[in-house]
Design an enzyme around this catalytic site. Structure first.
Site, mmCIF file in Angstrom:
data_model
loop_
_atom_site.group_PDB
_atom_site.id
_atom_site.type_symbol
_atom_site.label_atom_id
_atom_site.label_comp_id
_atom_site.label_asym_id
_atom_site.label_seq_id
_atom_site.Cartn_x
_atom_site.Cartn_y
_atom_site.Cartn_z
ATOM 1 N N LEU A 126 8.372 1.104 36.339
ATOM 2 C CA LEU A 126 8.577 0.051 37.308
ATOM 3 C C LEU A 126 9.819 -0.748 37.393
ATOM 4 O O LEU A 126 9.959 -1.293 38.532
ATOM 5 C CB LEU A 126 7.218 -0.716 37.348
ATOM 6 C CG LEU A 126 5.990 0.212 37.750
ATOM 7 C CD1 LEU A 126 4.629 -0.700 37.937
ATOM 8 C CD2 LEU A 126 6.178 0.767 39.324
ATOM 9 N N ARG A 138 12.033 -8.070 42.969
ATOM 10 C CA ARG A 138 13.076 -6.797 43.086
ATOM 11 C C ARG A 138 12.914 -6.226 44.404
ATOM 12 O O ARG A 138 11.534 -6.005 44.856
ATOM 13 C CB ARG A 138 12.733 -5.939 42.186
ATOM 14 C CG ARG A 138 13.912 -4.857 42.090
ATOM 15 C CD ARG A 138 15.463 -5.262 41.701
ATOM 16 N NE ARG A 138 16.151 -3.900 41.621
ATOM 17 C CZ ARG A 138 17.445 -4.371 41.536
ATOM 18 N NH1 ARG A 138 18.236 -5.245 41.739
ATOM 19 N NH2 ARG A 138 18.171 -3.010 41.379
ATOM 20 N N GLU A 191 -8.472 -4.725 10.284
ATOM 21 C CA GLU A 191 -7.008 -4.775 10.356
ATOM 22 C C GLU A 191 -6.883 -3.621 11.494
ATOM 23 O O GLU A 191 -6.052 -3.714 12.231
ATOM 24 C CB GLU A 191 -6.598 -3.612 9.113
ATOM 25 C CG GLU A 191 -5.086 -3.221 9.357
ATOM 26 C CD GLU A 191 -4.523 -2.431 7.989
ATOM 27 O OE1 GLU A 191 -3.255 -1.980 7.987
ATOM 28 O OE2 GLU A 191 -5.135 -2.530 7.159
ATOM 29 N N MET A 206 0.788 -1.082 -0.010
ATOM 30 C CA MET A 206 0.058 0.093 -0.150
ATOM 31 C C MET A 206 0.818 1.253 -0.136
ATOM 32 O O MET A 206 0.720 2.120 -0.931
ATOM 33 C CB MET A 206 -0.908 -0.037 1.237
ATOM 34 C CG MET A 206 -1.887 -0.957 1.191
ATOM 35 S SD MET A 206 -3.048 -0.528 2.840
ATOM 36 C CE MET A 206 -3.816 -1.960 2.980
#
Length: 383
Positions: A341, A272, A246, A127
């Site tokens: 984060l 963590r 789409e 396209m």
């Protein structure tokens, strides 16, 4: 995507989702980094997933599918995002399959669909051009009749699957003086075709495992029998008719990415520690993740409604544009929060969130920019 039992999903959809996720966990997830490094997805992966039927859910059995609805394609799209991959160009493959299924002659469908469903052939749609972007009415690539062939000249850019495609649906002008009514879709079989040339594999900010190419056409001869539809000049209508899928697909991909990113981030902040506490125990972390989860569930409800509408033939352009705009915007917002984060590790490419952050940005551009989506939505208000 179907965990909340949306209206369109039945037991077959749930079984398909489970088997597709297991397949992608085994065959896709371990190869994502390799594909990103080499800039292309291995052809044997296409055949592996093709053998498992993940690309033929909405295609009739006589053409190699298993005769389900668009919901099966939606599951494949979601599960790819849920696996954290953007390299495999299934989205484009699905779009081309639906073009052929909707507009192809019986001969064309029997010739091309089984190979696309099985993964023996890879498809692209040409396209975008360097000077036109989203303005498909003004493409400059043109096709002139030369006996029982078209002679095609022009160039395309940003073509997903461009380096691997065996089949390319070309958006071209068959009448350069007719505006949108002069646009046609013509199918090119790339193998051994003189005058067809692939440019470099474009280096991108993200989606590095997806091959994206420039394509060049210099007096390329294609049989007139490869025109999609019964007559010339139907291409713009055909494109507009298929764009809701789409654009909804972009929203579905966004949801898959969001679910993957939230899960990865929750695992990270639970493990963590900072200042003697898990990052998960800080109020800011919990509030940010609560916001991300809420956005995910809102998007899930919206895209599930969109799938139900599409199954019923009722998904309009404005609603599909909302799914594309809202989904991609939300996706980028969530990636921003999830990367934050992760702290400094979020900036390191060995953590999936860094790749997802880069991969997400283009979702706001392709399929029509989000600014174009807002314009299309606004038109629905002006009645």
């Amino acid at each position: 995507m179907i965990k909340n039992s949306p209206s369109w999903a039945v037991d077959e959809h749930k079984m398909f989702a489970d088997s597709t996720r297991r397949l992608f966990d085994a065959e896709m997830a371990p190869k994502i980094e390799k594909w990103a490094e080499q800039g292309i997805v291995d052809r044997d992966f296409w055949k592996t997933v093709g053998q498992q039927g993940v690309m033929g859910g909405s295609i009739a059995e006589e053409y190699g599918g298993f005769g389900g609805g668009i919901g099966f394609d939606a599951i494949t799209v979601y599960e790819q995002g849920r696996t954290g991959d953007t390299g495999w160009g299934y989205g484009i493959q699905s779009i081309v399959i639906h073009y052929l299924n909707a507009y192809g002659s019986e001969e064309q469908k029997k010739k091309w669909l089984p190979k696309l469903v099985s993964g023996d052939s890879v498809a692209a749609i040409a396209m975008t051009e360097p000077g036109t972007g989203s303005d498909l009415q003004n493409v400059q690539t043109y096709a002139e009749k030369d006996g029982n062939h078209y002679k095609i000249n022009g160039s395309k850019i940003f073509i997903t699957n461009g380096h691997t495609a065996d089949l390319v649906v070309i958006v071209a002008k068959t009448d350069r003086n007719a505006g949108a009514k002069g646009v046609s879709l013509i199918v090119l079989e790339t193998e051994g075709t003189e005058g067809f040339r692939r440019g470099r594999n474009l280096k991108k900010l993200g989606m590095k495992g997806s091959d994206t190419a420039e394509l060049f056409f210099e007096d390329v001869r294609v049989p007139t029998a490869n025109l999609l539809g019964p007559e010339e000049g139907q291409g713009f209508y055909q494109l507009m008719k298929q764009l809701p899928w789409e654009r909804l697909m972009i929203g579905i991909t966004a949801l898959g990415f969001i679910d993957f990113a939230i899960d990865e981030t929750v695992k990270y902040v639970q493990d963590r520690k900072a200042f003697g506490s898990r990052i998960m125990d800080f109020q800011n972390t919990r509030f940010k993740l609560a916001e991300c989860k809420t956005k995910a569930e809102l998007l899930r409800s919206f895209v599930n409604d969109g799938i139900a509408r599409l199954e019923a033939g009722e998904l309009d352009a404005a609603t599909a544009s909302m799914a594309k705009w809202w989904g991609s915007q939300t996706q980028n917002e969530v990636m921003h929060e999830c990367l934050q984060l992760h702290g400094g590790y979020g900036f390191m490419m060995e953590y999936p969130i860094a790749r997802l952050y880069a991969d997400s940005r283009v979702q706001m551009i392709y399929g029509g920019t989000n600014e174009i989506m807002k314009e299309l939505i606004a038109r629905s208000l002006d009645v």
